[in-house]
Design a protein around this motif. Structure first.
Motif, short mmCIF file in Angstrom:
data_model
loop_
_atom_site.label_atom_id
_atom_site.label_comp_id
_atom_site.label_asym_id
_atom_site.label_seq_id
_atom_site.Cartn_x
_atom_site.Cartn_y
_atom_site.Cartn_z
N LYS A 40 -28.26 -39.89 -19.27
CA LYS A 40 -27.54 -39.69 -18.01
C LYS A 40 -27.57 -40.94 -17.13
CE LYS A 40 -25.71 -37.18 -14.67
NZ LYS A 40 -24.27 -36.84 -14.70
N ALA A 41 -28.45 -41.91 -17.50
CA ALA A 41 -28.69 -43.07 -16.64
C ALA A 41 -29.00 -42.59 -15.23
CB ALA A 41 -27.49 -44.02 -16.65
N ALA A 42 -29.90 -41.61 -15.16
CA ALA A 42 -30.20 -40.95 -13.90
C ALA A 42 -30.82 -41.90 -12.90
CB ALA A 42 -31.15 -39.78 -14.15
N ARG A 43 -30.45 -41.72 -11.65
CA ARG A 43 -31.10 -42.47 -10.57
C ARG A 43 -32.44 -41.87 -10.21
NH1 ARG A 43 -26.31 -41.52 -6.44
NH2 ARG A 43 -26.48 -39.52 -7.55
N ASN A 44 -32.60 -40.56 -10.46
CA ASN A 44 -33.80 -39.86 -10.03
C ASN A 44 -33.97 -38.59 -10.84
OD1 ASN A 44 -32.13 -37.79 -8.71
ND2 ASN A 44 -31.71 -39.39 -7.19
N TYR A 45 -35.11 -37.94 -10.62
CA TYR A 45 -35.49 -36.78 -11.44
C TYR A 45 -36.34 -35.84 -10.62
CZ TYR A 45 -38.19 -34.32 -15.09
OH TYR A 45 -38.81 -33.39 -15.89
N PRO A 106 -28.39 -37.56 -3.93
CA PRO A 106 -28.55 -36.26 -4.58
C PRO A 106 -29.32 -36.38 -5.88
CG PRO A 106 -26.28 -36.60 -3.87
CD PRO A 106 -26.97 -37.92 -3.75
N VAL A 107 -29.83 -35.26 -6.36
CA VAL A 107 -30.60 -35.22 -7.60
C VAL A 107 -29.66 -35.36 -8.80
CG1 VAL A 107 -32.11 -33.79 -9.05
CG2 VAL A 107 -32.43 -33.85 -6.56
N ASP A 108 -30.03 -36.22 -9.74
CA ASP A 108 -29.22 -36.42 -10.94
C ASP A 108 -29.64 -35.51 -12.09
OD1 ASP A 108 -27.47 -38.27 -9.94
OD2 ASP A 108 -28.60 -40.00 -10.61
N VAL A 109 -30.95 -35.40 -12.34
CA VAL A 109 -31.46 -34.55 -13.42
C VAL A 109 -32.63 -33.75 -12.87
CG1 VAL A 109 -32.58 -34.46 -15.69
CG2 VAL A 109 -30.76 -36.13 -15.26
N ALA A 110 -32.63 -32.45 -13.15
CA ALA A 110 -33.73 -31.57 -12.75
C ALA A 110 -34.19 -30.76 -13.95
CB ALA A 110 -33.29 -30.64 -11.62
N PHE A 111 -35.50 -30.55 -14.02
CA PHE A 111 -36.09 -29.76 -15.09
C PHE A 111 -36.87 -28.62 -14.43
CE2 PHE A 111 -39.85 -29.29 -18.08
CZ PHE A 111 -39.16 -28.50 -19.00
N LEU A 112 -36.50 -27.38 -14.77
CA LEU A 112 -37.09 -26.19 -14.15
C LEU A 112 -37.97 -25.47 -15.16
CD1 LEU A 112 -33.96 -24.84 -12.21
CD2 LEU A 112 -35.63 -26.58 -11.50
N ASP A 113 -39.27 -25.46 -14.89
CA ASP A 113 -40.24 -24.87 -15.80
C ASP A 113 -41.34 -24.19 -14.99
OD1 ASP A 113 -41.60 -24.18 -18.12
OD2 ASP A 113 -42.56 -26.14 -18.35
N GLY A 114 -40.94 -23.38 -14.02
CA GLY A 114 -41.89 -22.74 -13.13
C GLY A 114 -42.32 -21.37 -13.61
N MET A 115 -42.50 -20.46 -12.67
CA MET A 115 -42.97 -19.12 -12.97
C MET A 115 -42.00 -18.41 -13.91
SD MET A 115 -45.27 -16.90 -12.56
CE MET A 115 -45.51 -15.13 -12.78
N VAL A 131 -28.94 -29.26 -4.06
CA VAL A 131 -29.31 -30.64 -3.73
C VAL A 131 -28.95 -31.62 -4.84
CG1 VAL A 131 -31.17 -29.88 -2.22
CG2 VAL A 131 -31.68 -30.38 -4.62
N CYS A 132 -28.21 -31.14 -5.84
CA CYS A 132 -27.84 -31.99 -6.98
C CYS A 132 -26.54 -32.73 -6.73
CB CYS A 132 -27.68 -31.15 -8.26
SG CYS A 132 -29.22 -30.88 -9.15
N ASP A 133 -26.38 -33.82 -7.46
CA ASP A 133 -25.10 -34.49 -7.54
C ASP A 133 -24.11 -33.58 -8.26
OD1 ASP A 133 -23.82 -37.43 -7.35
OD2 ASP A 133 -23.18 -36.50 -9.23
N ARG A 134 -22.84 -33.67 -7.87
CA ARG A 134 -21.80 -32.84 -8.52
C ARG A 134 -21.81 -33.03 -10.03
NH1 ARG A 134 -18.79 -29.97 -10.63
NH2 ARG A 134 -16.80 -29.11 -9.98
N ASN A 135 -22.12 -34.24 -10.48
CA ASN A 135 -22.16 -34.53 -11.91
C ASN A 135 -23.59 -34.51 -12.47
OD1 ASN A 135 -19.31 -35.02 -12.22
ND2 ASN A 135 -19.63 -36.90 -11.04
N GLY A 136 -24.49 -33.88 -11.73
CA GLY A 136 -25.86 -33.79 -12.18
C GLY A 136 -26.05 -32.78 -13.31
#
Length: 260
Positions: A40-45, A106-115, A131-136
């Motif tokens: 994704k060449a993400a700016r952030n995570y 905005p957030v580029d890549v998010a990983f959800l591994d919670g409860m 809070v994500c980028d439209r193309n995130g």
């Protein structure tokens, strides 16, 4: 993991479905998360459910990690220039902080591994998409349970018939995939073959959407008591038959959809 809960669930998983397993043979999910971030060449995570930092440590981009109880057994910083850690539940984090302000984007890549309860993952998805980028891209863990027993809401390893996997617990987060397909058909949902329990890659995000928030209590009331019968389990896997990690990563922009 995200917030814990003392809620119990008396519904039993049908014994007849205890032993049959689905085969996932792709790369480890941690490697896949890193590969998506790189492709994704993400700016952030952003990561919700950090635990010991084994996934977060692999990421080389500026990152935010959220968990109510960090148990680091390694350096989570790795090669990152910037790492923000929030030792709190995800609901509290999203109430009090805005990742866009922290990152300056905005957030580029998010990983959800919670409860591992569907209502927690659903809220994490809603708050993250906002809070994500439209193309995130949002990745959701543990949504391809490899046997039926691990889909119970209350982890009861002593009652499992498949003893080899008695320690595995995905909970009922599988419901979120079904919910998103029904309530948000605009999203692109791509189940991916990674071990141990798959990854769901969600793209074509709409940070302005309020559809899930508007229907949240309706959704919780509808899905809270649902369990998977053996027939339901097979149908779920048919709908969410995973594509390979290699296929997605080799053509990242075009392959974010379910394999035909």
């Amino acid at each position: 993991m995200a917030e814990t809960t003392t809620q119990t669930d008396s519904a039993a998983i049908p014994a007849a479905a205890a032993h049959p397993r689905k085969a996932l043979q792709g790369p480890p999910y941690r490697d896949f998360v890193k590969a998506v971030t790189d492709a994704k060449a993400a700016r952030n995570y952003l990561e919700v459910g950090v635990h010991n930092g084994s996934t977060l440590a692999l990421i080389e981009k500026p990152a935010i990690g959220v968990d109510p109880n960090f148990v680091f057994d390694r350096n989570p910083v790795g090669r990152k220039r910037i790492l923000h850690l929030f030792q709190m539940g995800s609901d509290e984090f999203f109430r009090d902080y805005d990742p866009r302000a922290i990152f300056g984007a905005p957030v580029d890549v998010a990983f959800l591994d919670g409860m591992h309860r569907f209502e927690y993952l659903l809220r994490d998805f809603m708050n993250t998409e906002r809070v994500c980028d439209r193309n995130g891209v949002i990745l959701m863990d543990d949504c391809l349970p490899v046997n039926l027993e691990m889909t119970e809401r209350l982890h009861r390893p002593e009652q499992r018939q498949d003893k080899a996997l008695a320690g595995w617990w995905t909970g009922d987060v599988w419901k979120v995939v079904t919910i998103l397909r029904e309530y948000r058909p605009d999203l692109r949902i791509t189940p991916v073959d990674v071990v141990p329990t798959g990854s769901i890659v969600v793209s074509n995000l709409d940070p302005s959407s309020t559809r899930l928030a508007d229907a949240y209590f309706e959704i919780v009331d509808r899905f809270a008591a649902q369990t998977l019968t053996p027939k339901d389990y097979e149908a779920y896997w048919k709908v969410n038959r995973p594509t390979t990690a290699a296929a997605l990563l080799n053509d990242f922009g075009l392959s974010l959809h379910v394999r035909p």
